[in-house]
Write a protein that holds these residues in place. Sequence first.
Motif, PDB file in Angstrom:
ATOM      1  N   ASN A 185       2.897   7.692 -12.485  1.00  0.00           N
ATOM      2  CA  ASN A 185       2.549   6.680 -11.639  1.00  0.00           C
ATOM      3  C   ASN A 185       1.336   7.105 -10.785  1.00  0.00           C
ATOM      4  N   PHE A 186       1.207   8.363 -10.408  1.00  0.00           N
ATOM      5  CA  PHE A 186       0.035   8.616  -9.647  1.00  0.00           C
ATOM      6  C   PHE A 186      -0.146  10.072  -9.939  1.00  0.00           C
TER       7      PHE A 186
ATOM      8  N   THR B 165       2.702   8.671   1.534  1.00  0.00           N
ATOM      9  CA  THR B 165       1.953   7.484   0.903  1.00  0.00           C
ATOM     10  C   THR B 165       2.269   7.046  -0.272  1.00  0.00           C
ATOM     11  N   MET B 166       1.881   8.106  -1.289  1.00  0.00           N
ATOM     12  CA  MET B 166       2.182   7.910  -2.611  1.00  0.00           C
ATOM     13  C   MET B 166       3.630   7.579  -3.134  1.00  0.00           C
TER      14      MET B 166
ATOM     15  N   LYS C 126       5.782   6.087  -1.069  1.00  0.00           N
ATOM     16  CA  LYS C 126       6.318   4.925  -0.946  1.00  0.00           C
ATOM     17  C   LYS C 126       5.639   3.955  -1.543  1.00  0.00           C
ATOM     18  N   LYS C 127       4.194   3.978  -2.401  1.00  0.00           N
ATOM     19  CA  LYS C 127       3.796   3.122  -2.886  1.00  0.00           C
ATOM     20  C   LYS C 127       4.548   3.118  -4.392  1.00  0.00           C
ATOM     21  N   ALA C 128       4.840   4.216  -4.609  1.00  0.00           N
ATOM     22  CA  ALA C 128       5.677   4.272  -5.849  1.00  0.00           C
ATOM     23  C   ALA C 128       7.129   3.567  -5.779  1.00  0.00           C
TER      24      ALA C 128
ATOM     25  N   GLU D 273       7.724   1.087  -4.069  1.00  0.00           N
ATOM     26  CA  GLU D 273       7.166  -0.403  -3.962  1.00  0.00           C
ATOM     27  C   GLU D 273       7.209  -0.927  -5.341  1.00  0.00           C
ATOM     28  N   ARG D 274       6.368   0.002  -5.871  1.00  0.00           N
ATOM     29  CA  ARG D 274       6.003  -0.637  -7.549  1.00  0.00           C
ATOM     30  C   ARG D 274       7.482  -0.380  -8.458  1.00  0.00           C
TER      31      ARG D 274
ATOM     32  N   THR E  13      -0.229  -3.491 -13.903  1.00  0.00           N
ATOM     33  CA  THR E  13       0.184  -2.328 -12.865  1.00  0.00           C
ATOM     34  C   THR E  13      -0.750  -1.190 -13.381  1.00  0.00           C
TER      35      THR E  13
ATOM     36  N   ARG F 120      -3.726  -1.114 -11.253  1.00  0.00           N
ATOM     37  CA  ARG F 120      -3.551  -0.854  -9.810  1.00  0.00           C
ATOM     38  C   ARG F 120      -3.488   0.717  -9.698  1.00  0.00           C
TER      39      ARG F 120
ATOM     40  N   ASP G 271      -5.993   2.915  -7.619  1.00  0.00           N
ATOM     41  CA  ASP G 271      -5.485   4.014  -6.792  1.00  0.00           C
ATOM     42  C   ASP G 271      -5.769   5.441  -6.843  1.00  0.00           C
TER      43      ASP G 271
END
Length: 159
Positions: free
Chosen positions: A102-103, A120-121, A123-125, A127-128, A137, A140, A144
Amino acid sequence: MKSEPTSVLLIDDDVALLEIIKLMSERSREMTIQTAQSAKEALGTLEQKSFDVIIVDYDMPEISGIEFLKILRKHGDTTPIIVFTGLGGEYAAIEALNNGANFLLKKGEDPRHQFRELVTMVKKAMERSAMGRALGTTQRIIVDMINFSSDPCFAIDRD
């Protein structure tokens, strides 16, 4: 009522790094981290327990982070995964994303800054993950990745 902190499995063969991130996480109370020093150990842990997010080092002995990622995705595990790497360049990013990461987070010199980026990553993971994998996706994720990278990079849209 306060929600539970995000549960994270952190896999890295660098014991000092594991200890620093775990300590910072305990102080911040934003996430709970369980550590594993190898992908093999992590696979055993995952048989017993699930996590909200998995962070895995790209370059490890025996089973690399990418091989670990392939194993999980082959078995249908959709847990968000952040690949953590000391290696720079587009190859690591492309390989990680093409195999279902994912990141990608590049290891840095300042542990506090690194931890903030990691939070931060995560939290974003999360959310997704809650949104599901809707169309767009991948775009995005690439945006990112480019925005978080300290290296110059670009992406080509073949469509």
